[in-house]
Structure formats: structure tokens, C-alpha cells
Design an enzyme around this catalytic site. Structure first.
Site, short mmCIF file in Angstrom:
data_model
loop_
_atom_site.label_atom_id
_atom_site.label_comp_id
_atom_site.label_asym_id
_atom_site.label_seq_id
_atom_site.Cartn_x
_atom_site.Cartn_y
_atom_site.Cartn_z
CD GLU A 40 80.69 -7.56 44.91
OE1 GLU A 40 79.79 -6.77 44.60
OE2 GLU A 40 80.82 -8.69 44.37
CE LYS A 118 78.08 -5.39 41.41
NZ LYS A 118 77.91 -6.55 42.32
CB CYS A 158 81.11 -8.43 41.32
SG CYS A 158 80.57 -10.16 41.51
#
Length: 272
Positions: A40, A118, A158
Site C-alpha cells: 500500500e 479500499k 490493509c
């Protein structure tokens, strides 16, 4: 299939970050990898969250996407391109500027195979550390899986790691062989939960997990946890790089995947 997870300690200079990413992609290919994954924010760890707003790209255009596409084509690699800032839809008048944190997957011919934005935005405050991605990021909405050669790969980023339902949703079109988790975990949360959660996602989905991370002390003063890992479907850690730039490689074995799912058919036993 040989896979590689790349760890970086990215800084505020995009050109330098792209240069380092390309270097490690070349190293991955030299070690026999057919698929490589970046962390990321591989392209930027700025001094402020808002730095990414000025660097946001439009779909299909921009130096970050160009580097990833060219590297995939020239190296003959599947590339899971960590994340990059992508321009969000036009905001309503008076609304704060936002970008999407987009993970783009490129095929070995350089074409875009998939994009995942995300979904879960990180917020944390323990009195000493303060993070709120929602100040500059617009959340995505669609779980995404993509065929990467022989592998069906579920995409996440993440903080998504804490939400197991995302991985179940990505597998609605069929079980995922590989789960991708590019990350920039904080040192505090990573130390407590990173390996625990990665192994849990591998075990409960009976899938390999590739988790390329930011790992070290950054120019902006932040320290990320690192511990880039590849985990097998039984929860065994096949490789780990604790801190600093580098990569972890492992062989993804279809026979091992089939063995785990046959001996313990948990995916077939799901009720809810």
C-alpha cells in the site's frame, strides 16, 4: 506458481518510489516469480495525508499506472500494484476533496486486469497516534476477485484485513486461491495484530495469503510495522521480511491447496 511480496520504505518523492518499485519487480522476476505484489502507498508516503490529492491519477492515465503497466509487460509479470491515489467522482459543491485508494492489477501483457478500491477506511487514536483516512479518502464499495493466471485472487487493502466478510464476498464467484493484502500497518497495530489476522484469513478461507507491506522508518517520521509475509492455507508462514526493503518469495502449490480443502472441507460446511 512462484509469487513474490515486495516490502518498501517509501518516501515523499514519487519518482524515487517508482524507481525502487521497479527495481524490486525486476528482482522478483529474476528469482522466478510469475506474480509480484507491491505494498500500500508504494508510490507515496507523504508528509501529510493531503499530499496524495495533488498526485491523484485518472483511470488509465498517469506515471504510476504507466510504470506498473510497462513493468508487467516488459517483465512478463502479473503485478498487484499496491495502491495509488485515483481521482474520485466529482464531489458535491462544498464537499472536501477525496481520492480513492486504488489497487490495480496488471496482466503480463500490460493490460489492466482489475481494480479494487479500499472499502474500509482506517481510523485510530490512542492519545499518541492519530490517523483518519476518511479525511482524504473516499471508500470503495465493491468486493473484487480476479483471475491471475491459474489463480483466483481476492483483493483487499490493509485495514480491510480486519473484516472477514469482505473475503467471503470476494469468493462468491468461487473460492479464492490467493488473498492479497498490500498494507502500511502502523507499528503499534501491526505488532499486535498483523500476523494473527493474516494467518486467520488464510485458515478460514483455506487460501494462500500474500501480504506486501511498508516496513521501516519513513522520511515523514512515521514507522510502519513491515513483516511482509506469504502464508499457506494451513496458516503456516512461508516467508517473512521483518523490516527494510526487500522481498519474500514462495511457491504456491495447487496440490497443497487441494489437500487442505479435501482433508478439512470447511468451505463446504458453511451454513451462514
Amino acid at each position: 506458481m512462484q509469487i513474490a511480496a515486495i516490502q518498501m520504505v517509501s518516501g515523499p518523492e514519487v519518482a524515487r518510489n517508482l524507481e525502487r518499485a521497479r527495481h524490486w519487480l525486476e528482482q522478483a522476476r529474476a528469482r522466478g516469480a510469475e506474480l509480484a505484489a507491491l505494498p500500500e502507498y508504494f508510490c507515496l508516503m507523504g508528509h501529510a495525508d493531503t499530499d496524495k490529492l495533488a498526485l491523484a491519477e485518472t483511470p488509465g492515465a498517469g506515471p504510476i499506472q504507466q510504470m506498473l503497466a510497462e513493468a508487467a509487460r516488459e517483465l512478463g509479470l502479473w503485478i498487484i500494484g499496491g495502491t495509488l491515489p485515483m481521482k474520485a467522482a466529482a464531489a458535491e459543491a462544498g464537499a472536501a476533496a477525496r481520492v480513492r485508494n486504488a489497487c490495480c492489477v496488471f496482466a503480463p501483457d500490460g493490460s489492466l486486469a482489475a481494480r479494487y478500491d479500499k472499502i474500509h477506511l482506517f481510523r485510530y487514536d490512542n492519545g499518541r497516534e492519530h490517523y483518519d483516512e476518511g479525511r482524504v479518502l473516499e471508500a470503495g464499495a465493491a468486493p473484487t476477485a480476479v483471475q491471475t493466471g491459474p489463480l483466483r485472487t481476492g483483493l483487499s487493502v490493509c485495514y480491510d484485513l480486519r473484516f472477514p466478510e469482505l473475503y467471503r464476498a470476494a469468493a462468491l464467484g468461487g473460492p479464492c486461491d490467493l488473498l492479497s493484502v498490500p498494507a502500511a500497518f502502523t507499528y503499534t497495530t501491526g505488532q499486535a495484530h498483523w500476523e494473527l489476522l493474516l494467518r486467520a484469513r488464510a485458515v478460514e478461507n483455506q487460501a494462500y495469503v500474500i501480504a506486501p507491506a511498508q516496513g521501516g522508518r519513513h522520511e515523514n517520521g512515521r514507522r510502519t510495522w513491515g513483516h511482509t509475509m506469504i502464508v499457506d492455507p494451513w496458516g503456516l508462514v512461508l516467508g517473512c521480511l521483518e523490516e527494510g526493503e526487500g522481498l519474500v518469495t514462495a511457491e504456491l502449490d495447487p496440490a497443497r491447496l487441494a489437500q487442505v480443502r479435501e482433508q478439512l472441507p470447511a468451505l463446504q460446511h458453511r451454513v451462514l
